[in-house]
Structures are given as C-alpha cells and as structure tokens.
Design a protein around this motif. Structure first.
Motif, PDB file in Angstrom:
ATOM      1  N   ILE A 101       0.839  -1.205   0.000  1.00 24.36           N
ATOM      2  CA  ILE A 101       0.000   0.000   0.000  1.00 24.36           C
ATOM      3  C   ILE A 101       0.871   1.251   0.000  1.00 24.36           C
ATOM      4  CG2 ILE A 101      -1.577   1.376   1.427  1.00 24.36           C
ATOM      5  CD1 ILE A 101      -2.970  -1.280   2.161  1.00 24.36           C
ATOM      6  N   SER A 102       1.898   1.259   0.848  1.00 21.50           N
ATOM      7  CA  SER A 102       2.730   2.470   0.914  1.00 21.50           C
ATOM      8  C   SER A 102       3.485   2.695  -0.396  1.00 21.50           C
ATOM      9  CB  SER A 102       3.695   2.410   2.096  1.00 21.50           C
ATOM     10  OG  SER A 102       4.639   1.373   1.928  1.00 21.50           O
ATOM     11  N   THR A 123       2.708   1.644  -3.380  1.00 22.84           N
ATOM     12  CA  THR A 123       1.806   1.864  -4.508  1.00 22.84           C
ATOM     13  C   THR A 123       1.124   3.227  -4.446  1.00 22.84           C
ATOM     14  OG1 THR A 123       1.400  -0.511  -4.636  1.00 22.84           O
ATOM     15  CG2 THR A 123      -0.156   0.909  -5.782  1.00 22.84           C
ATOM     16  N   PHE A 124       0.777   3.685  -3.249  1.00 23.89           N
ATOM     17  CA  PHE A 124      -0.079   4.863  -3.147  1.00 23.89           C
ATOM     18  C   PHE A 124       0.564   6.100  -2.514  1.00 23.89           C
ATOM     19  CE2 PHE A 124      -2.971   1.161  -3.154  1.00 23.89           C
ATOM     20  CZ  PHE A 124      -3.609   1.419  -4.356  1.00 23.89           C
ATOM     21  N   LYS A 160       6.521   1.652  -7.689  1.00 22.68           N
ATOM     22  CA  LYS A 160       5.119   1.238  -7.853  1.00 22.68           C
ATOM     23  C   LYS A 160       5.024  -0.241  -8.217  1.00 22.68           C
ATOM     24  CE  LYS A 160       3.554   5.431  -7.261  1.00 22.68           C
ATOM     25  NZ  LYS A 160       3.334   5.842  -5.902  1.00 22.68           N
TER      26      LYS A 160
END
Length: 125
Positions: free
Chosen positions: A21-22, A24-25, A49
């Motif tokens: 999550i970190s 990717t976003f 990513k």
C-alpha cells in the motif's frame, strides 16, 4: 503445524500489504524521506510502484488461494517468491548500511522459507 503455518502466512501477508500500500499509493518523495525509505530516492517511480503491486499480489497469494480453496499451491510458491524479494531487500539495505533493516528482512525471509517448506512438504493443503 497447520495453525503455525497459517499464522506465519498471515503475518507475512500483513507485512506485504502494508509495504504494498505504501509503495503503490504514497509519493516516492515522501517514501524517500521516511526512515528506511531512502533507497526510493535513487530509483524511479515505476520501479517503486511495481514493487508495491508485487507486494500487494504477495499479500493476496499468501492467504487467498488456501482460504478459498482455489490453487492452494500458490501459497508456497508465493512464499518462495517472497524469499527472493527479501534477498533483494537485504542487498539494497546492506549497500546503504541499514543493518537493522537487513536483520528485519532476514526475519521475514526465514518466516517465508518456513511457509514455503511447510506448505510444499508436511503441511501441504
């Protein structure tokens, strides 16, 4: 043994989900400023990513195949792939002199190796 393997896979899935999550976003610049994230400043956005997406897939692959009963062999395959990812993480942090992260990645590697061996062997589904 089955319960221990489920717990280990769940722990790794939580780690992979958090990291995925970190990566990717969250913006790469923000990751680079965080403790242990300095390596992201030396690589491109696409690389970070891609690692994030791979970690999200790993989180799913460590739990979902066995939980839903479809292709449970993917659990040990994912755990084996996670060991390779942790070797890369250990090399990256080692080159940067981040010994604490090398140790943490080694712990994750050992847990993943236990899941892979356990699920390919005596604890197979």
């Amino acid at each position: 043994m089955n319960l221990a393997l489920w717990i280990a896979a769940g722990l790794l899935a939580a780690v992979a989900l958090t990291g995925g999550i970190s990566k990717t976003f969250v913006l790469r610049e923000k990751l680079a400023a965080a403790h242990g994230g300095g390596w992201t400043g030396a690589v491109g956005d696409g690389f970070v990513k891609t690692l994030g997406v791979l970690e999200l897939l790993a989180a799913a692959g460590l739990v979902l195949p066995a939980a839903i009963g479809i292709a449970p062999v993917l659990v040990p395959v994912t755990a084996a792939a996670w060991t390779l990812l942790m070797i890369g993480a250990m090399i990256t942090h080692g080159r940067r002199g981040e010994r604490a992260f090398v140790g943490l990645n080694l712990v994750y590697l050992v847990i993943a190796l236990a899941v892979a061996v356990g699920r390919f062997g005596p604890g197979a589904f």
